[in-house]
Design an enzyme around this catalytic site. Structure first.
Site, PDB file in Angstrom:
ATOM      1  N   ARG A 176       0.823  -1.221   0.000  1.00 17.92           N
ATOM      2  CA  ARG A 176       0.000   0.000   0.000  1.00 17.92           C
ATOM      3  C   ARG A 176       0.862   1.277   0.000  1.00 17.92           C
ATOM      4  O   ARG A 176       0.476   2.291   0.594  1.00 17.92           O
ATOM      5  CB  ARG A 176      -0.958   0.040   1.205  1.00 17.92           C
ATOM      6  CG  ARG A 176      -1.860  -1.170   1.343  1.00 17.92           C
ATOM      7  CD  ARG A 176      -2.933  -1.217   0.254  1.00 17.92           C
ATOM      8  NE  ARG A 176      -3.821  -2.343   0.489  1.00 17.92           N
ATOM      9  CZ  ARG A 176      -3.639  -3.564  -0.040  1.00 17.92           C
ATOM     10  NH1 ARG A 176      -2.621  -3.796  -0.864  1.00 17.92           N
ATOM     11  NH2 ARG A 176      -4.490  -4.525   0.233  1.00 17.92           N
ATOM     12  N   SER A 226     -11.095  -1.767   3.707  1.00 17.78           N
ATOM     13  CA  SER A 226     -10.312  -2.004   4.920  1.00 17.78           C
ATOM     14  C   SER A 226      -9.888  -0.675   5.523  1.00 17.78           C
ATOM     15  O   SER A 226      -9.283   0.149   4.840  1.00 17.78           O
ATOM     16  CB  SER A 226      -9.057  -2.803   4.589  1.00 17.78           C
ATOM     17  OG  SER A 226      -9.398  -4.052   4.042  1.00 17.78           O
ATOM     18  N   GLU A 296      -5.151   2.376   6.774  1.00 16.87           N
ATOM     19  CA  GLU A 296      -5.055   2.236   5.315  1.00 16.87           C
ATOM     20  C   GLU A 296      -5.797   3.408   4.659  1.00 16.87           C
ATOM     21  O   GLU A 296      -5.367   3.938   3.651  1.00 16.87           O
ATOM     22  CB  GLU A 296      -5.651   0.907   4.836  1.00 16.87           C
ATOM     23  CG  GLU A 296      -5.719   0.860   3.323  1.00 16.87           C
ATOM     24  CD  GLU A 296      -5.986  -0.507   2.731  1.00 16.87           C
ATOM     25  OE1 GLU A 296      -5.484  -1.506   3.244  1.00 16.87           O
ATOM     26  OE2 GLU A 296      -6.710  -0.547   1.721  1.00 16.87           O
TER      27      GLU A 296
HETATM   28  N1  EPU Z   1     -11.155 -12.236  10.012  1.00 13.69           N
HETATM   29  C1  EPU Z   1     -11.705 -12.387  11.272  1.00 13.69           C
HETATM   30  N2  EPU Z   1     -12.741 -11.560  11.598  1.00 13.69           N
HETATM   31  C2  EPU Z   1     -13.234 -10.629  10.762  1.00 13.69           C
HETATM   32  C3  EPU Z   1     -12.654 -10.496   9.490  1.00 13.69           C
HETATM   33  C4  EPU Z   1     -11.611 -11.327   9.121  1.00 13.69           C
HETATM   34  O1  EPU Z   1     -11.292 -13.218  12.070  1.00 13.69           O
HETATM   35  O2  EPU Z   1     -14.164  -9.908  11.135  1.00 13.69           O
HETATM   36  C5  EPU Z   1     -10.073 -13.165   9.603  1.00 13.69           C
HETATM   37  C6  EPU Z   1     -10.531 -14.051   8.443  1.00 13.69           C
HETATM   38  O3  EPU Z   1     -11.186 -15.187   8.899  1.00 13.69           O
HETATM   39  C7  EPU Z   1      -9.235 -14.364   7.748  1.00 13.69           C
HETATM   40  C8  EPU Z   1      -8.369 -13.142   8.021  1.00 13.69           C
HETATM   41  O4  EPU Z   1      -8.999 -12.419   9.086  1.00 13.69           O
HETATM   42  O5  EPU Z   1      -8.617 -15.476   8.354  1.00 13.69           O
HETATM   43  C9  EPU Z   1      -8.213 -12.243   6.794  1.00 13.69           C
HETATM   44  O6  EPU Z   1      -9.490 -11.776   6.375  1.00 13.69           O
HETATM   45  P1  EPU Z   1      -9.877 -11.607   4.820  1.00 13.69           P
HETATM   46  O7  EPU Z   1      -9.607 -12.893   4.118  1.00 13.69           O
HETATM   47  O8  EPU Z   1     -11.249 -11.042   4.764  1.00 13.69           O
HETATM   48  O9  EPU Z   1      -8.838 -10.607   4.235  1.00 13.69           O
HETATM   49  P2  EPU Z   1      -8.279  -9.227   4.798  1.00 13.69           P
HETATM   50  O10 EPU Z   1      -6.821  -9.398   5.046  1.00 13.69           O
HETATM   51  O11 EPU Z   1      -9.093  -8.693   5.938  1.00 13.69           O
HETATM   52  C10 EPU Z   1      -7.551  -8.213   2.502  1.00 13.69           C
HETATM   53  C11 EPU Z   1      -7.568  -6.821   1.947  1.00 13.69           C
HETATM   54  C12 EPU Z   1      -8.938  -6.530   1.339  1.00 13.69           C
HETATM   55  C13 EPU Z   1      -9.261  -7.560   0.272  1.00 13.69           C
HETATM   56  C14 EPU Z   1      -9.217  -8.952   0.926  1.00 13.69           C
HETATM   57  C15 EPU Z   1      -9.475 -10.069  -0.065  1.00 13.69           C
HETATM   58  C16 EPU Z   1      -6.052  -5.486   3.356  1.00 13.69           C
HETATM   59  C17 EPU Z   1      -5.924  -4.520   4.497  1.00 13.69           C
HETATM   60  N3  EPU Z   1      -7.296  -5.874   3.034  1.00 13.69           N
HETATM   61  O12 EPU Z   1      -8.490  -8.252   3.562  1.00 13.69           O
HETATM   62  O13 EPU Z   1      -8.841  -5.261   0.712  1.00 13.69           O
HETATM   63  O14 EPU Z   1     -10.534  -7.343  -0.283  1.00 13.69           O
HETATM   64  O15 EPU Z   1      -7.903  -9.155   1.506  1.00 13.69           O
HETATM   65  O16 EPU Z   1      -8.391 -10.310  -0.833  1.00 13.69           O
HETATM   66  O17 EPU Z   1      -5.049  -5.850   2.766  1.00 13.69           O
HETATM   67  C18 EPU Z   1      -9.185  -2.940   0.976  1.00 13.69           C
HETATM   68  O18 EPU Z   1      -7.957  -2.848   0.836  1.00 13.69           O
HETATM   69  O19 EPU Z   1      -9.920  -1.955   1.141  1.00 13.69           O
HETATM   70  C19 EPU Z   1      -9.767  -4.276   0.982  1.00 13.69           C
HETATM   71  C20 EPU Z   1     -11.052  -4.487   1.211  1.00 13.69           C
END
Ligand code: EPU
Length: 303
Positions: A176, A226, A296
């Protein structure tokens, strides 16, 4: 500052549109934010150069944004000029394996056109509600991939008003982050280098990625994606969830019960509600895990 005079000056200077006292809540996906003194929708890179020179000569603060999907504008709005690169400079062209897109084009549209043309590499971007300019500046990512992996070069206007094309290896891309962000350049156009793929297989991947978003993210309320970056090797969503923040509210802003790294606007939230909730979440995560979450989303304007 006499904003009406600035508006008149800019209207004579550029081809694009100039708006006065424009409410930023109409231009951010969170649907919050006070008015900006002057908003400009440039027609081309020459307009951007002229705006930069004008603002610099007049000593006016100048900001740039795209789709407003990663942005918290505070309630008293923004003093100065905002260049909005969305629904303008939005050309998309394909030649062989190369896609050229204007900074104002929406990234999901670019991804869809690439996939229809049998080009592989942008499937991850299908659900990122960003403009090309914003995505290229922030090195937006999803599903384990990010923009820097498919960029060949980026055309920018520098803070001195010079038009420059920067190859990807000089863009200092990180998680980012980028040189474009650090140095405050304004993206005009991005050149993506993709690889040939099977269009029907690529379509299956983008459908899967869209389903992931629909199932795991609160898309039915205004949000900014995010809120926090994932700390190295950790997930901000999991930390916020385990710190017990889901459902926490300040005014009309709420930590989503669907995904803890999203703050949703239940309707009529103020920027101050969101700002306050961001700080509460940060404190709780710090107290529970000793980790200081980094934002972010970008914060702009006066509280
Ligand atoms: N999780 C929880 N509780 C929650 C949400 C998530 O325990 O309320 C756990 C999930 O179970 C999973 C882990 O956290 O094990 C990661 O969650 P997720 O797969 O939803 O991905 P993320 O890391 O939260 C990232 C990007 C998103 C993108 C998704 C899908 C960042 C900060 N965020 O989310 O990007 O859509 O991967 O690839 O890198 C954005 O940048 O605005 C964004 C939405």
């Amino acid at each position: 500052m006499d904003c009406l005079n600035i508006k008149k000056d800019l209207e004579q200077l550029i081809t694009g549109q100039v708006l006065y006292q424009e409410p930023m809540q109409n231009h951010t996906t969170w649907k919050v934010g006070g008015a900006v003194d002057i908003m400009v929708l440039p027609f081309d890179a020459t307009d951007i150069q002229r705006i930069i020179h004008y603002a610099s000569k007049a000593g006016l603060p100048l900001y740039i944004f795209g789709n407003g999907s990663n942005l918290l504008v505070l309630d008293k709005g923004i003093r100065g000029i905002v260049i909005k690169l969305n629904k303008c400079i939005d050309n998309i062209e394909i030649k062989d394996n190369i896609v050229v897109a204007g900074a104002g084009a929406l990234l999901p549209k670019v991804a869809r056109i690439a996939v229809s043309g049998g080009l592989k590499g942008l499937e991850f971007a299908i659900g990122i509600p960003a403009s090309v300019g914003g995505a290229v500046t922030m090195n937006a990512g999803a599903h384990g991939n990010c923009i820097s992996e498919v960029i060949q070069e980026v055309k920018v206007v520098t803070t001195d008003g010079e038009v420059k094309t920067i190859p990807v290896n000089s863009l200092n891309y990180g998680y980012r982050s980028s040189r474009i962000k650090d140095e405050g350049h304004i993206v005009v156009e991005a050149v993506f280098k993709l690889t040939p793929g099977d269009a029907s297989e690529l379509k299956r991947i983008i459908t899967k990625n869209m389903d992931f978003r629909r199932n795991r993210q609160p898309l039915n309320y205004p949000n900014a994606g995010s809120v926090f970056k994932n700390p190295l090797g950790e997930s901000a969503g999991r930390l916020i969830d385990e710190a017990g923040c889901k459902g926490q509210r300040v005014g009309q802003a709420k930590v989503s019960e669907v995904h803890a790294n999203f703050i949703v606007n239940l309707g009529g939230a103020k920027a101050s509600d969101i700002f306050c909730l961001i700080n509460q979440v940060r404190e709780k995560v710090k107290a529970r895990f000793g980790i200081a979450l980094e934002l972010e989303v970008q914060i702009m304007g006066e509280a």
